[in-house]
Write an enzyme that holds these catalytic residues in place. Structure first.
Site, mmCIF file in Angstrom:
data_model
loop_
_atom_site.group_PDB
_atom_site.id
_atom_site.type_symbol
_atom_site.label_atom_id
_atom_site.label_comp_id
_atom_site.label_asym_id
_atom_site.label_seq_id
_atom_site.Cartn_x
_atom_site.Cartn_y
_atom_site.Cartn_z
ATOM 1 N N ARG A 76 0.846 -1.202 0.000
ATOM 2 C CA ARG A 76 0.000 0.000 0.000
ATOM 3 C C ARG A 76 0.884 1.256 0.000
ATOM 4 O O ARG A 76 0.495 2.311 -0.468
ATOM 5 C CB ARG A 76 -0.952 -0.029 1.209
ATOM 6 C CG ARG A 76 -1.868 1.186 1.286
ATOM 7 C CD ARG A 76 -3.140 0.933 2.088
ATOM 8 N NE ARG A 76 -2.931 0.148 3.275
ATOM 9 C CZ ARG A 76 -2.402 0.616 4.427
ATOM 10 N NH1 ARG A 76 -2.014 1.868 4.524
ATOM 11 N NH2 ARG A 76 -2.274 -0.184 5.468
ATOM 12 N N TYR A 128 -16.797 17.041 -14.371
ATOM 13 C CA TYR A 128 -17.224 15.645 -14.368
ATOM 14 C C TYR A 128 -18.189 15.456 -13.190
ATOM 15 O O TYR A 128 -17.984 16.006 -12.100
ATOM 16 C CB TYR A 128 -16.003 14.728 -14.242
ATOM 17 C CG TYR A 128 -16.369 13.279 -14.229
ATOM 18 C CD1 TYR A 128 -17.017 12.699 -15.304
ATOM 19 C CD2 TYR A 128 -16.091 12.491 -13.127
ATOM 20 C CE1 TYR A 128 -17.377 11.371 -15.288
ATOM 21 C CE2 TYR A 128 -16.442 11.151 -13.099
ATOM 22 C CZ TYR A 128 -17.088 10.596 -14.188
ATOM 23 O OH TYR A 128 -17.446 9.290 -14.164
ATOM 24 N N ASP A 200 -7.661 19.036 -13.963
ATOM 25 C CA ASP A 200 -7.997 17.693 -14.446
ATOM 26 C C ASP A 200 -7.658 17.676 -15.939
ATOM 27 O O ASP A 200 -8.324 18.326 -16.758
ATOM 28 C CB ASP A 200 -9.487 17.408 -14.206
ATOM 29 C CG ASP A 200 -9.874 15.997 -14.649
ATOM 30 O OD1 ASP A 200 -9.197 15.438 -15.542
ATOM 31 O OD2 ASP A 200 -10.870 15.460 -14.121
ATOM 32 N N LYS A 225 -8.619 6.650 -19.047
ATOM 33 C CA LYS A 225 -8.918 7.204 -20.360
ATOM 34 C C LYS A 225 -7.693 7.101 -21.280
ATOM 35 O O LYS A 225 -7.231 6.008 -21.536
ATOM 36 C CB LYS A 225 -9.427 8.638 -20.189
ATOM 37 C CG LYS A 225 -10.506 8.784 -19.097
ATOM 38 C CD LYS A 225 -11.732 7.965 -19.394
ATOM 39 C CE LYS A 225 -12.952 8.261 -18.557
ATOM 40 N NZ LYS A 225 -13.004 7.763 -17.212
#
Ligand code: PLP
Length: 411
Positions: A76, A128, A200, A225
């Site tokens: 992690r 978004y 973004d 994306k």
């Protein structure tokens, strides 16, 4: 927000960041050779493996209770496959650090986690949908307030910034209307008030636009994306050139635990090798599709920053290497025409998401932005009949023929 004071200075933030980067000698603010580096960069791999393996380890051996056996402790915190991808993303973005998250939303949440109670955010109106939700519903619970403004107008951003503004948050090109924000101008507005700017960059990808080089403090990608590019992995990243911000983002990655797993890291890292080649094709195909749409009588308005008539064209030409793989449009026949148009397509698939090799079409008001109220849709400028197209890398003629078929079918 106490992470960092963006000290006021006479020089613009873009100049300052460029100077910082050359001082650090990152050598990454030069996009030349990105396609070559994307293929060859990476860690030294065991057994001379050409490709970084999927290290499916949760934990690593210690030599003794006080000495680690090697570089890694617990996945992690740090993990080789993910770290390899993070190095590639940092390089792509012209940053010194990048952290990879379980999704684009987890990456955006890590940026908002920098905020403290009492902080104010200036954000775009057209965001978004889940980003909008985080700012509208989640962070206000922790004492954060937000003003949504037209971020394509740097004066509107400047006017909305208050004493307590800690963060300016924008997307460019925006989702779904492909409006363009002048990153350098907005960075200067934010920094003049000691606020951070986060961008973004998902719709452009670092192959076309590098917000950190334009003055942004943080650049966010939904790796799902263009960077991943194959619609087979969900992921996100935050990149920066600021060591303090990087440390805070890594701490969030480690403590909240929304890390990108080894398999997804492998897939995104593999996809990243062809980002530039795919993006060249996405841009070329999109130009052809946008031109087809623009000349068809069934189409009312086309939103494509590559057109000189687009209000953000000049800024896009300045800050982007090309105009991207997305186009949105309204049909003369409104919602019913939009429904019939998407149903008439054969090559292009009806689905949410974008940036993959395959062309996807969606109707934002009914699909990605379905949770927006009518008032929110109106405020964001999203017409119920708006169609958004993510143009893939299929053969240009096939895509143009499919779009023409869909349009002819609704006349
Ligand atoms: C602009 C933008 N930012 C962030 C996201 C969220 O990314 P993810 O789905 O990887 O969480 C999306 C998803 O479509 C997006 O379009």
């Amino acid at each position: 927000m106490t992470v960092r004071d963006t000290s006021k200075s006479d020089e613009s933030t873009a100049d300052r960041n460029e100077a910082d980067a050359s001082e650090d000698d990152v050598g990454a603010n030069d996009s030349d050779g990105l396609d070559t580096r994307a293929i060859h960069s990476g860690r030294e791999n065991p057994n001379d493996a050409l490709v970084t393996p999927i290290y499916a380890n949760a934990t690593y051996e210690y030599d003794s209770s006080t000495r680690l056996g090697g570089e890694y402790r617990y996945s992690r915190m740090d993990a080789p496959t993910r770290n390899d991808l993070e190095a590639v993303v940092a390089d792509f973005e012209g940053g010194t650090h990048a952290s990879a998250f379980a999704s684009g939303m987890a990456a955006i949440d890590a940026v908002f986690s920098l905020l403290e109670s009492g902080d104010h955010v200036v954000a775009g109106k057209s965001l978004y949908a889940e980003t909008y939700d985080l700012l509208a519903d989640v962070y206000p619970k922790y004492g954060v307030s937000v003003s949504h403004v037209d971020v394509t107008d740097p004066d509107a951003v400047r006017d909305a910034i208050r004493e307590d503004t800690a963060l300016v948050y924008v997307e460019t090109p925006t989702n779904p209307l492909l409006r363009i924000v002048d990153i350098a101008a907005v960075a200067d507005a934010a920094h003049a008030a000691d606020a951070l700017l986060a961008v973004d960059n998902t719709f452009a990808s670092p192959a076309l636009q590098r917000p950190l080089e334009l003055g942004a403090d943080l650049s966010v990608e939904s790796l799902t994306k263009y960077v991943g590019g194959h619609s087979d992995a969900i992921g996100g990243s935050v990149a920066t050139r600021d060591a303090d911000l990087a440390a805070e983002i890594s701490r969030t990655q480690y403590t909240r635990g929304a890390i990108l797993g080894p398999f997804e890291s492998f897939l995104v890292r593999r996809g990243a090798k062809t980002l530039q080649a795919r993006m060249d094709r996405h841009c070329r195909n999109t130009r052809a599709v946008a031109t087809t749409l623009d000349s068809h009588e069934a189409v009312d308005t086309v939103h494509y920053p590559g057109f000189e008539s687009h209000p953000g064209h000049e800024v896009a030409a300045r800050q982007m290497a090309d105009f991207g793989g997305m186009v949105a449009f309204e049909l003369a026949g409104g919602v019913d025409a939009a429904t019939s148009f998407v149903a008439g397509l054969e090559t292009i698939t009806i689905a949410e998401s974008l940036g993959g090799v395959e062309s996807l079409v969606e109707v934002p008001a009914a699909m990605t932005h379905q949770d927006f109220t009518k008032a929110e849709l109106k405020d964001a400028g999203i017409d119920p009949g708006l169609v958004r197209l993510s143009v893939g890398i299929e053969r240009e003629d096939d895509l143009v023929a499919d779009v023409r078929r869909g349009l002819d079918g609704i006349l």
